[in-house]
Design an enzyme around this catalytic site. Sequence first.
Site: not given
Ligand code: FPP
Length: 257
Positions: A31, A34, A36, A44, A76-77, A79, A199, A207, A218
């Site tokens: 997580d 975005g 970052w 994003r 996730s579903t 997302n 996490r 989530s 754990e």
């Molecule tokens: C959460 O950050 C991240 C995701 C919803 C997607 C994770 C995907 C990757 C790390 C890239 C591709 C994956 C693979 C396996 C190659 P967020 O967007 O929810 O961040 P935020 O909470 O700061 O908005």
Amino acid sequence: MAKTHVIVQNKMKLQEINTNCLPQHLAIIMDGNGRWAKQKGLLRAVGHENGTRSVKVTVESCAKLGIKNLTLYAFSTENWNRPKIEVDTLMKLLVSSLKKEIKTLQDNNIKLNAIGNLTNLPNSVQRELHEVIDKTAENTRMTLTLALSYGAREELLQAVKKITHKVKNNIISEEAIDESIINQHLYTHNLPDVDLVIRTSGEHRISNFLLWQIAYAEFYFTDILWPDFSEDHLYEAIISYQKRERRFGKTSEQIIP
Ligand code: FPP
């Protein structure tokens, strides 16, 4: 921080890890991509791109350590409700990462697995995913599971439906339903229970991730945003896990003879 200093620090942390006592199954909620990007005034999408670097580092480090099962919550579903442009970016990143990293998986003897409602994914993702799954099927060092279009409630719901169907058709009796039958009908039927959930990004919630499988896990929460998550942060999480006393409902006296 100078690179040599980081390497020395990594090595020190690595020495603190007892490789006989690793989590058998590590699950990560990646997580903060975005946030970052936002902190740096970037799109994003750039956050997600940099998130893939952390995926690579984490996968290689886990395999090197000797962790047998790593599951990453990649989509996730829920997302699916993000803006279409972001969903499309994530799907494209998945395809390009799978194409690029098949060599890393083969070189490290890692088997790819995927859980979730995979038929909802775009054809391009399904095709690439199945190709890499097939090509790495005989690998034995570690199983990397990507949770894609995954929701634990949906997973439980489909398990209940499958079991009900089997009971109705006299394939199994109602009396035979136990925890192992439920396990066998989950997407994770070939994986052990989760021992450790990490996490990132300072959020303290689960989530809809692996709700059944984390019953005795754990938890390790860190404020680090996923694109900044490094080998060193992984080691810190494992060291913290190894300091815990896992009692599984028993008393301390019962588990330490
Ligand atoms: C959460 O950050 C991240 C995701 C919803 C997607 C994770 C995907 C990757 C790390 C890239 C591709 C994956 C693979 C396996 C190659 P967020 O967007 O929810 O961040 P935020 O909470 O700061 O908005």
